[in-house]
Structure formats: structure tokens, C-alpha cells
Design a protein around this motif. Structure first.
Motif, PDB file in Angstrom:
ATOM      1  N   LYS A   1      58.456 -67.833  15.338  1.00  0.00           N
ATOM      2  CA  LYS A   1      57.519 -66.736  15.572  1.00  0.00           C
ATOM      3  C   LYS A   1      58.253 -65.403  15.372  1.00  0.00           C
ATOM      4  O   LYS A   1      59.478 -65.348  15.558  1.00  0.00           O
ATOM      5  CB  LYS A   1      56.977 -66.806  16.996  1.00  0.00           C
ATOM      6  CG  LYS A   1      56.336 -68.122  17.374  1.00  0.00           C
ATOM      7  CD  LYS A   1      55.953 -68.121  18.843  1.00  0.00           C
ATOM      8  CE  LYS A   1      55.326 -69.450  19.258  1.00  0.00           C
ATOM      9  NZ  LYS A   1      54.959 -69.464  20.700  1.00  0.00           N
ATOM     10  N   PRO A   2      57.532 -64.346  15.068  1.00  0.00           N
ATOM     11  CA  PRO A   2      58.197 -63.044  14.937  1.00  0.00           C
ATOM     12  C   PRO A   2      58.992 -62.658  16.185  1.00  0.00           C
ATOM     13  O   PRO A   2      60.040 -62.011  16.068  1.00  0.00           O
ATOM     14  CB  PRO A   2      57.023 -62.092  14.698  1.00  0.00           C
ATOM     15  CG  PRO A   2      56.009 -62.934  14.008  1.00  0.00           C
ATOM     16  CD  PRO A   2      56.128 -64.282  14.654  1.00  0.00           C
ATOM     17  N   GLU A   3      58.537 -63.068  17.346  1.00  0.00           N
ATOM     18  CA  GLU A   3      59.257 -62.737  18.573  1.00  0.00           C
ATOM     19  C   GLU A   3      60.557 -63.507  18.743  1.00  0.00           C
ATOM     20  O   GLU A   3      61.318 -63.253  19.683  1.00  0.00           O
ATOM     21  CB  GLU A   3      58.360 -62.938  19.804  1.00  0.00           C
ATOM     22  CG  GLU A   3      57.693 -64.282  19.895  1.00  0.00           C
ATOM     23  CD  GLU A   3      56.275 -64.266  19.354  1.00  0.00           C
ATOM     24  OE1 GLU A   3      56.040 -63.645  18.287  1.00  0.00           O
ATOM     25  OE2 GLU A   3      55.405 -64.887  19.989  1.00  0.00           O
TER      26      GLU A   3
ATOM     27  N   THR B   1      62.783 -63.229  16.491  1.00  0.00           N
ATOM     28  CA  THR B   1      63.731 -62.384  15.778  1.00  0.00           C
ATOM     29  C   THR B   1      64.773 -61.834  16.737  1.00  0.00           C
ATOM     30  O   THR B   1      64.446 -61.230  17.763  1.00  0.00           O
ATOM     31  CB  THR B   1      62.997 -61.220  15.090  1.00  0.00           C
ATOM     32  OG1 THR B   1      62.142 -61.743  14.073  1.00  0.00           O
ATOM     33  CG2 THR B   1      63.984 -60.241  14.464  1.00  0.00           C
TER      34      THR B   1
ATOM     35  N   SER C   1      59.452 -63.078   9.761  1.00  0.00           N
ATOM     36  CA  SER C   1      58.417 -62.149   9.304  1.00  0.00           C
ATOM     37  C   SER C   1      57.036 -62.722   9.571  1.00  0.00           C
ATOM     38  O   SER C   1      56.832 -63.933   9.529  1.00  0.00           O
ATOM     39  CB  SER C   1      58.592 -61.858   7.820  1.00  0.00           C
ATOM     40  OG  SER C   1      58.420 -63.044   7.070  1.00  0.00           O
ATOM     41  N   SER C   2      56.095 -61.807   9.831  1.00  0.00           N
ATOM     42  CA  SER C   2      54.731 -62.261  10.143  1.00  0.00           C
ATOM     43  C   SER C   2      53.884 -62.378   8.893  1.00  0.00           C
ATOM     44  O   SER C   2      54.272 -61.969   7.812  1.00  0.00           O
ATOM     45  CB  SER C   2      54.087 -61.281  11.119  1.00  0.00           C
ATOM     46  OG  SER C   2      54.110 -59.974  10.580  1.00  0.00           O
TER      47      SER C   2
ATOM     48  N   GLN D   1      59.684 -66.920   7.129  1.00  0.00           N
ATOM     49  CA  GLN D   1      58.320 -66.559   7.495  1.00  0.00           C
ATOM     50  C   GLN D   1      57.915 -67.254   8.787  1.00  0.00           C
ATOM     51  O   GLN D   1      58.458 -68.331   9.132  1.00  0.00           O
ATOM     52  CB  GLN D   1      57.364 -66.951   6.383  1.00  0.00           C
ATOM     53  CG  GLN D   1      57.466 -66.071   5.146  1.00  0.00           C
ATOM     54  CD  GLN D   1      56.357 -66.355   4.147  1.00  0.00           C
ATOM     55  OE1 GLN D   1      55.838 -67.464   4.075  1.00  0.00           O
ATOM     56  NE2 GLN D   1      55.989 -65.347   3.369  1.00  0.00           N
ATOM     57  N   ALA D   2      56.974 -66.663   9.467  1.00  0.00           N
ATOM     58  CA  ALA D   2      56.449 -67.272  10.682  1.00  0.00           C
ATOM     59  C   ALA D   2      55.956 -68.677  10.373  1.00  0.00           C
ATOM     60  O   ALA D   2      55.327 -68.916   9.338  1.00  0.00           O
ATOM     61  CB  ALA D   2      55.319 -66.424  11.251  1.00  0.00           C
TER      62      ALA D   2
END
Length: 119
Positions: A87-89, A91, A118-119, A13-14
Motif C-alpha cells: 500500500k502507499p502507506e 512507503t 505508488s498509488s 505499484q500498489a
């Protein structure tokens, strides 16, 4: 022949953390500067960071500064990427790469490990 094998990827998770490992074999590990790259879907591969042959110096991309740290254990022929505050970015598929000291081109690449945030 050098082999690089990454491990440690997964789903997080984020705000969470992961530690990636890259096991090196086939040559003298301390002769190589080690780096991490990543590639997100539909994007070009980008530099994440690098660590010198003895771990004495590191460089990192602006996007990960303060969140990612780089380390190596020459006795274990392994380099690590500690990723915090994900952060999701972030990924992407993460790759380790090896280049000889004083050389600019990367000679060897791992197969990559997927990191999904995941956000």
C-alpha cells in the motif's frame, strides 16, 4: 563487529510485492533475533516484525499482518521480509536490526533500504 546490509528496496505499484534481504556478518547469526523496522518521512520509526533465532516464531505489527512474512536462512546468514499487497502507506525506509537472544535492546542496525509504493 556485526554488519547488516539491506537490499531489495525499490519502487512498486500498489498491490505489488517486494522482498527485502538483510545480510548479517561478523558474529554467529543464529545467536541473534532479527527484526525489521521502518521510518516514513516525518514519522517516527516503527516496528514491522521480528523472527526468532531459528525462525520458529515471528511477530508482526498489526498494520502488516497477513501481508508481510518474515523468514531467515541461518546457513546464508540472511533474513528476509516478503511484502505483498503493498500500500502507499508502506512507503518508508526499511531497516533490519539484530539483538542477542534473551536481550531486549537492539545492538546493530543496517543502513536501510527505501521502499516506495505508488498509488
Amino acid at each position: 563487529q556485526v554488519q547488516l546490509v539491506e537490499s531489495g528496496g525499490g519502487l512498486v505499484q500498489a498491490g505489488g510485492s517486494l522482498r527485502l534481504s538483510c545480510a548479517f556478518s561478523g558474529r554467529t547469526f543464529s545467536s541473534y533475533t532479527m527484526s525489521w523496522f521502518r521510518q516514513a518521512p516525518g514519522k517516527e520509526r516503527e516496528f514491522v516484525g521480528t523472527i526468532s533465532w531459528n525462525g520458529g516464531s515471528t511477530e508482526s505489527a498489526e498494520s502488516v499482518k497477513g501481508r508481510f512474512t518474515f523468514s531467515r536462512d541461518n546457513a546464508k546468514n540472511t533474513v528476509y521480509l516478503q511484502m505483498n499487497s503493498l500500500k502507499p502507506e508502506d512507503t518508508a525506509v526499511y531497516y533490519c536490526a539484530a539483538r542477542r537472544r534473551f536481550q531486549s535492546n537492539y545492538d546493530y542496525w543496517g543502513q536501510g533500504t527505501q521502499v516506495t509504493v505508488s498509488s
